[in-house]
Design a protein around this motif. Sequence first.
Motif, PDB file in Angstrom:
ATOM      1  N   GLU A 195       1.050   4.247  -2.703  1.00 22.71           N
ATOM      2  CA  GLU A 195       0.920   5.652  -2.277  1.00 22.71           C
ATOM      3  C   GLU A 195       2.068   6.501  -2.824  1.00 22.71           C
ATOM      4  O   GLU A 195       1.870   7.634  -3.257  1.00 22.71           O
ATOM      5  N   ARG A 196       3.260   5.926  -2.839  1.00 20.60           N
ATOM      6  CA  ARG A 196       4.443   6.675  -3.272  1.00 20.60           C
ATOM      7  C   ARG A 196       4.670   6.610  -4.780  1.00 20.60           C
ATOM      8  O   ARG A 196       5.658   7.149  -5.283  1.00 20.60           O
TER       9      ARG A 196
ATOM     10  N   LEU B 105      10.483   6.680   6.824  1.00 14.10           N
ATOM     11  CA  LEU B 105       9.090   6.237   7.007  1.00 14.10           C
ATOM     12  C   LEU B 105       8.442   6.784   8.274  1.00 14.10           C
ATOM     13  O   LEU B 105       9.087   6.923   9.309  1.00 14.10           O
TER      14      LEU B 105
ATOM     15  N   ARG C  37      -1.062   2.569   7.043  1.00 10.77           N
ATOM     16  CA  ARG C  37       0.335   2.176   6.896  1.00 10.77           C
ATOM     17  C   ARG C  37       0.698   1.053   7.865  1.00 10.77           C
ATOM     18  O   ARG C  37       1.431   0.154   7.531  1.00 10.77           O
TER      19      ARG C  37
ATOM     20  N   ASP D 250       0.838  -1.213   0.000  1.00 13.28           N
ATOM     21  CA  ASP D 250       0.000   0.000   0.000  1.00 13.28           C
ATOM     22  C   ASP D 250       0.869   1.257   0.000  1.00 13.28           C
ATOM     23  O   ASP D 250       0.553   2.254  -0.648  1.00 13.28           O
ATOM     24  N   TRP D 251       1.973   1.197   0.723  1.00 15.66           N
ATOM     25  CA  TRP D 251       2.885   2.344   0.765  1.00 15.66           C
ATOM     26  C   TRP D 251       3.562   2.552  -0.600  1.00 15.66           C
ATOM     27  O   TRP D 251       3.696   3.680  -1.067  1.00 15.66           O
TER      28      TRP D 251
ATOM     29  N   ASP E 257       0.940   6.013  10.694  1.00 20.77           N
ATOM     30  CA  ASP E 257      -0.273   6.778  10.384  1.00 20.77           C
ATOM     31  C   ASP E 257      -0.401   8.033  11.235  1.00 20.77           C
ATOM     32  O   ASP E 257      -1.092   8.968  10.864  1.00 20.77           O
TER      33      ASP E 257
END
Length: 453
Positions: A270-271, A340, A389, A266-267, A343
């Motif tokens: 997102e990136r 990193l 996250r 998911d990260w 949330d």
Amino acid sequence: MIGLDCAAPELVFGRYLGSMPNVARLMDQGTWGPMRSSEPPITVPAWTCMVSGRDAGELGLYGFRNRIVGETGLRLATGADVRVKRLWDWLGEQGLRVAPLFVPLTFPPTPVRGQLVSGFLYPGGDEPWCFPRGLEADLEGRFGRYQADVDDFRSDDLDRIYRDIVAMTEQHFEIARFIWNEHEPDFMMMVEIGVDRFHHAFWRYIDPEHPRHESGNSFEGLGRDYYARLDDHIGRLCAGLDDDSVVLVVSDHGARAMHGGFCINDWLIERGYLALRKPIEQTGRLSHDEIDWGRTKAWAEGGYYARVFFNVAGREPAGIIPGAKVAALRAGLRKDLEALHDDDGAPIPVQVRVPQEYYLQTRGFPPDLMVYFDDLKLRAIGSVGTGRRVLTENDTGPDGCNHGWNGIFIMSGGKVTRRGRVEGAEIYDITPTVLGLFGVERPPGILGRDWSR
Ligand SMILES: [Zn+2]
């Protein structure tokens, strides 16, 4: 050599030692301490590193499952993936009788100068699980149907899981006692996977430091109960050993409370590193059919750590990153990972390894980056559509335990020096140490220190 998969130094040397008189005696008369695991600290590579003196890169084993060229998916490792000699091969070549029992990556069974019983990746059914084959009927006649592992240990049926673990552990130690007495090997090694299964099922109930631990829960006493049973089995297995015999008690890695997992894919989405063909409708595992490979630079496999793969042209089926741009992608992604946040905006400590820089060699299909989150407090969650996250639960079933960097090392008996507690033992030390105990010359190219001297 008694291997307790996942046995944690904090428990064996600390919290449960008072219920382990046999282990305490071995420690008292020998050399013991924490033992640093392999990278990654995962069962399949770790035991193979231990019994070969090679690192995971040289073995080409980066986890339970590994990639094969031409596909983006992973395939479960088997014994056929081990292309180097292991302890019992070297000892057998010297004319010694050996008995590796239940060691990971000994399925399918291969010829040894003695007896071999396959470890926990034995799939059951009609597949062979012993060398020689005749041993199977003999063992099942004496000890019932062979239990290589417990079924479904990431489930909520905890009473059933505990019963299964206790029964399996008992069977394994009975087989080991039988092989030791009946076949009289010079070197015997067993691995008990039940300890690992116990930790994964019960860690949150036995560890007061687990974030969801409830004091006074009905499973709290099981840790002491199970470790006391292990100790009793160890005592019975070692009863009657002569003065020349050396006992090692070791583990492949330790255990620690799992605080949750970082949603790596998911990260990556997102990136902008990972693109899907259509919006995610529900949380679930990342299907490679859903990946828009023409817009994807990187994706990851979850687990105890994240294996990040780059979509490299010429290497991946639909690769787009030219080889000349891989170094820049690696540097950029590494920088992003090292900054990193969770949330709530709190930084997450991340350790990033480049396999080619870390290992002596990288055989097989190494990841492009290996990423550990918060020193293994967090798993890597491969599922997508989580909306977060950090999740507080595992995505592959209930689990309170992650692996810890340190396992245990105990060596006692024979003429070995009694050093008491030592620091600095590493998983690679076991092969040269055992060879040293038998006076076998150290093979070229293996890692580790010989503690027998
Ligand atoms: Zn393990």
